[in-house]
Design a protein around this motif. Structure first.
Motif, PDB file in Angstrom:
ATOM      1  N   ARG A 212     -35.160 -46.266   0.709  1.00 14.80           N
ATOM      2  CA  ARG A 212     -35.434 -47.212   1.630  1.00 14.80           C
ATOM      3  C   ARG A 212     -36.577 -48.141   1.116  1.00 14.80           C
ATOM      4  NH1 ARG A 212     -34.696 -43.785   5.576  1.00 14.80           N
ATOM      5  NH2 ARG A 212     -36.962 -43.305   5.530  1.00 14.80           N
TER       6      ARG A 212
ATOM      7  N   GLU B 195     -35.400 -50.553  -1.264  1.00 14.04           N
ATOM      8  CA  GLU B 195     -34.347 -51.218  -0.874  1.00 14.04           C
ATOM      9  C   GLU B 195     -33.187 -51.012  -1.969  1.00 14.04           C
ATOM     10  OE1 GLU B 195     -35.399 -55.223   0.524  1.00 14.04           O
ATOM     11  OE2 GLU B 195     -36.199 -54.504   2.206  1.00 14.04           O
ATOM     12  N   VAL B 196     -33.265 -49.854  -2.292  1.00 19.05           N
ATOM     13  CA  VAL B 196     -32.179 -49.570  -3.522  1.00 19.05           C
ATOM     14  C   VAL B 196     -31.161 -48.292  -3.145  1.00 19.05           C
ATOM     15  CG1 VAL B 196     -33.353 -50.621  -5.322  1.00 19.05           C
ATOM     16  CG2 VAL B 196     -33.642 -48.026  -4.698  1.00 19.05           C
ATOM     17  N   ASP B 197     -30.177 -48.221  -3.673  1.00 19.74           N
ATOM     18  CA  ASP B 197     -29.264 -46.921  -3.602  1.00 19.74           C
ATOM     19  C   ASP B 197     -30.070 -45.679  -3.980  1.00 19.74           C
ATOM     20  OD1 ASP B 197     -27.178 -44.898  -3.977  1.00 19.74           O
ATOM     21  OD2 ASP B 197     -25.863 -46.529  -3.138  1.00 19.74           O
TER      22      ASP B 197
END
Length: 86
Positions: A12, A15-17
């Motif tokens: 989070r 901002e990535v998987d």
């Protein structure tokens, strides 16, 4: 005492998987302080940020990332050795 982050928090923050972070672990580019529970400290976050910048900003491929990380680790080690000589 430094804050401890879970894998989902790290994903989070950047901002990535979460699977991308898990891939970094599998490739041994980052090593969580608690591998079984995927717990990270601030040093792990800094290394994750560096890896993402190498890939996203500089276009470094998967073969280049571990080479760069190794060189940075060596520089850091030398810096500590020099610091201890003073």
């Amino acid at each position: 005492m430094s804050k401890i982050y879970k894998l989902e928090e790290v994903a989070r923050i950047f901002e990535v998987d979460g699977e991308l972070i898990a891939e970094f672990i599998r490739k041994e580019w980052i090593q969580p302080i608690e591998p079984a529970s995927h717990e990270f400290d601030n040093e792990d976050l800094a290394r994750t940020k560096l890896i993402l910048e190498l890939i996203e900003d500089f276009g470094v491929n998967d073969e280049g990332v571990p080479i760069i990380l190794h060189l940075i680790d060596q520089l850091h080690g030398l810096h500590l050795e020099i610091k201890n000589l003073k």
